[in-house]
Structure formats: C-alpha cells, structure tokens
Design a protein around this motif. Structure first.
Motif, PDB file in Angstrom:
ATOM      1  N   GLY A  40      93.778-138.960  44.967  1.00  0.00           N
ATOM      2  CA  GLY A  40      93.951-137.657  45.607  1.00  0.00           C
ATOM      3  C   GLY A  40      94.817-137.746  46.852  1.00  0.00           C
ATOM      4  N   TYR A  41      94.630-138.804  47.615  1.00  0.00           N
ATOM      5  CA  TYR A  41      95.421-139.017  48.835  1.00  0.00           C
ATOM      6  C   TYR A  41      96.906-139.167  48.501  1.00  0.00           C
ATOM      7  CZ  TYR A  41      97.182-141.510  52.966  1.00  0.00           C
ATOM      8  OH  TYR A  41      97.917-141.911  54.061  1.00  0.00           O
ATOM      9  N   MET A  42      97.191-139.836  47.372  1.00  0.00           N
ATOM     10  CA  MET A  42      98.578-140.052  46.955  1.00  0.00           C
ATOM     11  C   MET A  42      99.151-138.845  46.225  1.00  0.00           C
ATOM     12  SD  MET A  42      98.104-143.971  45.560  1.00  0.00           S
ATOM     13  CE  MET A  42      99.710-143.975  44.739  1.00  0.00           C
ATOM     14  N   SER A  43      98.313-137.837  45.983  1.00  0.00           N
ATOM     15  CA  SER A  43      98.737-136.620  45.279  1.00  0.00           C
ATOM     16  C   SER A  43      99.351-136.940  43.918  1.00  0.00           C
ATOM     17  CB  SER A  43      99.744-135.829  46.133  1.00  0.00           C
ATOM     18  OG  SER A  43      99.167-135.462  47.365  1.00  0.00           O
ATOM     19  N   VAL A  44      98.681-137.834  43.179  1.00  0.00           N
ATOM     20  CA  VAL A  44      99.191-138.168  41.847  1.00  0.00           C
ATOM     21  C   VAL A  44      98.984-136.981  40.926  1.00  0.00           C
ATOM     22  CG1 VAL A  44      98.688-140.615  42.175  1.00  0.00           C
ATOM     23  CG2 VAL A  44      96.996-139.140  41.074  1.00  0.00           C
ATOM     24  N   SER A  45      99.713-136.967  39.846  1.00  0.00           N
ATOM     25  CA  SER A  45      99.624-135.857  38.905  1.00  0.00           C
ATOM     26  C   SER A  45      98.263-135.852  38.209  1.00  0.00           C
ATOM     27  CB  SER A  45     100.730-135.975  37.852  1.00  0.00           C
ATOM     28  OG  SER A  45     100.521-137.118  37.045  1.00  0.00           O
ATOM     29  N   ALA A  46      97.920-134.695  37.673  1.00  0.00           N
ATOM     30  CA  ALA A  46      96.650-134.573  36.947  1.00  0.00           C
ATOM     31  C   ALA A  46      96.624-135.507  35.745  1.00  0.00           C
ATOM     32  CB  ALA A  46      96.449-133.127  36.503  1.00  0.00           C
ATOM     33  N   LYS A  49      95.844-138.981  36.951  1.00  0.00           N
ATOM     34  CA  LYS A  49      94.443-139.071  37.347  1.00  0.00           C
ATOM     35  C   LYS A  49      93.538-139.151  36.117  1.00  0.00           C
ATOM     36  CE  LYS A  49      91.237-137.085  40.702  1.00  0.00           C
ATOM     37  NZ  LYS A  49      91.031-136.019  41.712  1.00  0.00           N
ATOM     38  N   HIS A 105      98.959-149.052  48.278  1.00  0.00           N
ATOM     39  CA  HIS A 105      98.861-147.914  47.354  1.00  0.00           C
ATOM     40  C   HIS A 105      99.282-148.323  45.940  1.00  0.00           C
ATOM     41  CE1 HIS A 105      99.537-144.965  50.983  1.00  0.00           C
ATOM     42  NE2 HIS A 105      98.535-145.812  51.164  1.00  0.00           N
ATOM     43  N   LYS A 168      87.982-138.266  52.407  1.00  0.00           N
ATOM     44  CA  LYS A 168      87.778-136.920  52.938  1.00  0.00           C
ATOM     45  C   LYS A 168      87.560-136.954  54.445  1.00  0.00           C
ATOM     46  CE  LYS A 168      85.900-134.868  48.707  1.00  0.00           C
ATOM     47  NZ  LYS A 168      84.756-134.170  48.074  1.00  0.00           N
ATOM     48  N   ASP A 172      94.216-139.970  56.776  1.00  0.00           N
ATOM     49  CA  ASP A 172      95.309-140.940  56.662  1.00  0.00           C
ATOM     50  C   ASP A 172      94.836-142.379  56.846  1.00  0.00           C
ATOM     51  OD1 ASP A 172      97.075-138.907  56.195  1.00  0.00           O
ATOM     52  OD2 ASP A 172      97.760-138.751  58.281  1.00  0.00           O
TER      53      ASP A 172
END
Length: 626
Positions: A40-46, A49, A105, A168, A172
């Motif tokens: 989630g932190y890396m904003s990977v695609s659904a 994930k 990461h 959460k 960062d």
C-alpha cells in the motif's frame, strides 16, 4: 507438580519454550502484514497486490512439502533445546534479509525471505510439539498443549494487528519501523530460547536420509502406523482445512456481508479469542488427562456454529462502511459474534486433545518424524482448502455464507467418518458426558498407567457404571471383560461392542464363552492393549470387596504383564449399585452427582501378582469408603 496449566507459566521447563514459540508466531505475522502495508505504501496496482496475496501463502507453505522429512529427522537426532536455538538464530538471519527488502522496497527479496521463514517454521514444527512430552508429565500434556495453542492464536492475532498498523502509524518511516521490529523480535526470541532447559534427542543414533522424496513417504507411513494416531493426525489436518477456509474468507466476508470494510481483524479476533479460551478449557474439562472425548464435542460444536453463521447473515448488510461500534449496533450482530467465538471455542476443544493424543501414543524416538509427517499432510490440506475455496466461488459462484454452510456439513460428515473409523473417540465422548453428568469424578494416580504396552487393570466391582467410570478416568482405551448377558441388552450391547469389551461367562454356565474370553484377553495383551477385569466376578451385594477369584492368576500365567490395582470409592451409595433393589434403581437416585474417586496404584509385576495380593492392594486403596 503443576496443579493447573497456568502453574506451568511459572516454571523454567515450560515458560521459555512457550515465549519462544509465541514470539515466533507473532513475528511471522508482523512480517506478513508489514509486507501488505508496504504494498500500500508503494501504491502498487491492484493486480500486483492480488498476485502477492495469492503467491505469498504458496511460497510460505512450499518448504513444508520440500523439507518436512528432513526436519523431522533433524528434530529426532538433535538435542531439542539446541535445535530451537538454531532455528531462532536462523530467524535473525532471515529477518535481516527481510529488512533489506523493506529498506530497498524489493518484493523479490521479501518473498525470498518469506520462503525462508517457511523453511524455518518447517524445521521448528516437529520440535515444537515433540518437546512437550519431554518436559511435561503425562497429566500436564493437555494443559500444556492448550497453553501453546492459546499462545499461538493470540500471537497470530496481535501480530496481524501490529503488522497492519506499522505503515498506517509510521507513514514514511514504515519500512524502517518494520525492519527494526522484525529483527528485534527475532533477537528477543533467540535470547529467550537460550533459557529453554536441555531436552534429550528422541533418536540420537538416527542416520539422516537427505533424499526428501523417499523419506517423505517413509515418515508419512510412520505417522499412519497406529490407528488412533493416524486418525488424530487426520483430525489435525482437517482442523487446518477448516481454519484455512474460514480465515481465508473472513476478509471478504467482513467487507461484503458485514459491511465493515477492512475491519476484518475484528472477526478474526473473535475466532482467535474463542480458540484460545477453548484451548485453555480443555484441561479443566478433561480433568488433567488426555481426554479425546472432547474431540466429538468440538467437531459437532464447530458445525453447529458454522451452520448458524450461515443463517445469521445470508445476504448483504443494510449499512456499509461500519466500524466495530457501528456493526455492534446492527440487528443480528451479537449472533454473528457468538457464532465466531463459538467456532473458535469448539475448535480448541477439537484440536488440543488430538495433539495430546499424538504426543502420548507415539514413541518418543519417532515423535518428531510423526509430527513432520503430520505437517506434510497439513500442508496438503491447506492447499486443498485454498483450491476448493477458489473453485466453488469462481466457477460455481457460491457466496461466502454458502461456503460456510458447505463447510459445516462437510465438517460433520468428516467427523462422523473419523469417529466411525476409530470408535474410541465416540466412546470416550459418551463416557465423558455420561460420567461427568452423573458424578463428580476425581482420578488419582493415572500417571501410573503405562503410556504404551500391555497391562492388566484389576478393580473392585460396585455398580453397573464401573466400566464407564474407569473408561472416563484412564487415558488409554481399556478392553473390559464383561458378563456376556450384558451384550443382550440393546443399548448396552452397542456400547460395549463398540468399546470392544470381551464377553465372559462362568465355566459351568457357558464354558465356550469362557474359553473364547481368555483367548481374546491373551490376544489383546499380546497386541499391547490394556485389559480391565473385575476379579470378584460379580457386583458387591454389601459394599465390601469380595474375594478375588483365581482367573487373574490364570491370565497372568499365560501373559506375564504388569498389573495396575485400581479402586473405586464412593460408588456404593451412588446410583446403580446393588444397595438399591431393582425397583429402587429405577427411581431418581439418592446421590445424584455423587463424589466418586478412582485411585490407581503402582504397577505390580506379574510374578508378584497373586489374587490374594492384588485384593489386598485394592482394599488398601479403597479404604473404608465404599
């Protein structure tokens, strides 16, 4: 001697091991949830994930198939506390690798570390359960296993919560906090493990076969050698099947049917708390014996609450976006809460006695390998559960409540099948329920009964309930020698035939039945079983112990096995003794829930066991309280 399971937490022989395994379970789940947080932190695609959530469990479980055979042999060969220190040292190295993955990461590194954690768990698994019989007394096994299962359940739950909150809260700084946390936990576990006392290897002379394929086949066969152990292992594997289906569907069930979004930790917490409570209650309910009568109770309790969970919420929620407080205000919410706790509670009743039975019935020089064989089967059941869950939802379009309903039915059918294969489970359940409903039973000296091998139990005969009371007290199945006409009574016939009781008659009354009885006794003892006899030959008519007949000497002449003198106390004034007339025995008894004691003496060698001497031993233990 610890008087209850919590006393074990004050003792060095148990506490460091308990903390070590709890810290390991906690760290594993912190790590796995932290990876999800990193995604989630890396904003990977659904899609990525989803790929991880499907790939991660497979990566973690793969080492169980590849290395369980080797792990079982290593756990058998090495001194147990040393092996635990080795595995916790491995954890430090693995979590250091994982920390690199968090800092960079790099999901490939994190997945590689996840595979290594699976390998470390594979090595730890056999010693986790094989060390308990080495450090606990037989009467402490159920309580010790209950604490371990409780600790594992709660550690997994707290680890999931803690790991899920790292990114959460830390934002960062999440990768740094995750890396430092998992390394710190690994180091803590290693330091605690160094306080575990020495526990000797089960088979230090064992020559390790490093070829996993033939050795895997060999240890699976080893695990299937004893019928009761084999089916207990099947029960444990089924527990993992049920748990995988249930916990795997809870996140989507929480979102789709409970309207709670990503608050899936709440229903998981209910299940985990129930499992922990059920695990701890096992010792109390079993009166500090390995009471497999709890297994049928657990199995059917699981099905009952799963069945109700289906009807509690079959469709979509009226309101979505709820938090815990909002959910609890919705109609029917308490019913769902009770169902989830109930499933967990009866899961504890189901699995803890199975672990205790496996540990108590398996020779110590084979136990680690048997546990490893069980782990292979567990892994197969976990994979099967995941695949079947995917198939029925993707291709048959089952809803999650329908999956729960099917699981309830399947669980009941599997339970019935297992109990049909091993009537001992059902018989222990019936005797446990019946005896503990009618009496307040106290058993003493049950640790004197050998864990394995043949022995003859002799006891005074006071009431028609004596065999059931002894069955509920003795941790091993006993084949009682019973008067043959009891087998003509419809219900009693089924009970005693299922329990493999041996019918006998007097020499003048029916010499053929008597001859067959002695043949069956001889065969049972030769097979390493316990045989129970009442040497008086009949129920007491006055509450006193009658003269022991010479049949016991005849048995021992052909079968020189140890004899366990046992005494029943308090039965004469309870229900179904001959103190009442036949008509009187049909009324409500004068002492419902009477205090009854079963006392076992030290084993007597066959050479020293005359009828007269055994009678004196039983009289001494019975005392003046008939």
């Amino acid at each position: 001697m610890a008087h209850n399971q919590f006393e074990l937490l004050k003792q060095r022989r148990f506490l460091p091991f308990f903390l070590t395994q709890a810290l390991g379970a906690f760290n594993d789940n912190v790590y796995r949830q932290a990876i999800i947080g990193l995604l989630g932190y890396m904003s990977v695609s659904a899609a990525d994930k989803t790929l991880y959530t499907n790939l991660a469990p497979a990566i973690f479980i793969l080492p169980y198939f590849l290395f369980s055979a080797t792990a079982g042999q290593i756990a058998e060969k090495l001194e147990k506390s040393r092996l635990i220190r080795i595995t916790t040292t491995m954890e430090i190295v693995i979590m250091s690798l994982a920390a690199i993955g968090f800092f960079t990461h790099n999901l490939i590194v994190l997945l590689a570390a996840l595979f290594c954690t699976g390998l470390q768990s594979t090595l730890f698994g056999p010693v986790k359960y094989s060390i308990l019989p080495s450090v606990l007394k037989p009467e402490e096994l159920t309580g010790g296993n209950g604490l371990v299962e409780m600790g594992t359940s709660i550690s997994i739950l707290i680890g999931m919560i803690f790991g899920g909150l790292i990114f959460k809260i830390a934002g960062d700084h999440g990768p740094t906090v995750a890396a430092v946390t998992i390394i710190a936990l690994a180091i803590t576990g290693n330091l605690v493990s160094r306080a575990i006392p020495r526990a000797e290897a089960g088979a230090p002379e064992l020559k390790i076969n490093w070829n996993p394929i033939p050795e895997s086949v060999a240890i699976v066969r080893l695990a299937r050698k004893q019928v009761a152990v084999r089916n207990s292992i099947l029960g444990v594997s089924w527990f993992w099947f049920v748990g995988t289906v249930l916990t795997g569907n809870i996140p989507n069930y929480t979102e789709i049917h409970l309207g709670m979004g990503d608050w899936y930790v709440f229903p998981l917490a209910l299940f985990s708390i129930g499992t922990g409570v059920g695990s701890m209650l096992c010792e109390k309910l079993s009166a500090r014996t390995v009471e497999i009568g709890l297994v049928p109770l657990g199995a059917f309790g699981i099905s009952a609450f799963l069945f109700d969970l289906y009807f509690a919420r079959t469709g979509l929620p009226a309101v979505t976006g709820l938090d815990v407080a909002g959910f609890m205000q919705q109609p029917g919410s308490w019913r769902i809460v009770i169902d989830l706790v109930g499933i967990g509670l009866f899961t504890g009743f189901f699995v803890v006695p199975l672990f205790a039975l496996i540990q108590s019935r398996t020779p110590k020089n084979e136990l680690s390998r048997v546990i490893a064989g069980m782990n292979i089967q567990n892994a197969a059941f976990i994979v099967l559960a995941a695949v079947l869950g995917l198939v029925v939802q993707r291709f048959f379009h089952w809803t999650i409540p329908q999956v729960f309903l099917a699981l309830a039915v399947a669980n009941a059918l599997v339970a019935i099948w297992i109990f049909t294969l091993v009537p001992e489970f059902l018989m222990r359940f019936l005797s446990w329920v019946f005896v503990r409903t009618l009496y307040r039973l106290r058993a003493q000296g049950m640790e004197r009964i050998p864990d394995e091998g043949p022995a003859l139990i002799v006891c005074n005969h006071v009431s028609y309930m004596d065999a059931l009371i002894l069955s509920a007290s003795v941790p091993r199945p006993v084949r009682f020698v019973m008067y043959y006409k009891i087998f003509n009574i419809p219900v009693m016939s089924w009970i005693f035939r299922t329990a493999k009781a041996i019918p006998i008659a007097g020499a003048k009354e029916n010499p053929e039945v008597m001859r067959r009885a002695f043949e069956e006794i001889e065969a049972a003892l030769a097979d390493g079983q316990l045989v129970g006899i009442f040497p008086e030959g009949a129920l007491t008519r006055d509450g006193e112990i009658a003269t022991f007949k010479s049949g016991v000497e005849h048995i021992l002449a052909k079968n020189p096995v140890p004899v366990i003198p046992m005494a029943l106390r308090g039965m004469w004034s309870s229900m179904w003794s001959r103190r009442d007339s036949r008509l009187g025995r049909m009324r409500v008894p004068r002492r419902f829930r009477a205090h009854v004691e079963v006392i076992a003496g030290a084993p007597v060698a066959a050479a020293d066991a005359s009828a007269e001497q055994l009678e004196a031993q039983v009289r001494a233990r019975r005392g003046s309280d008939a």
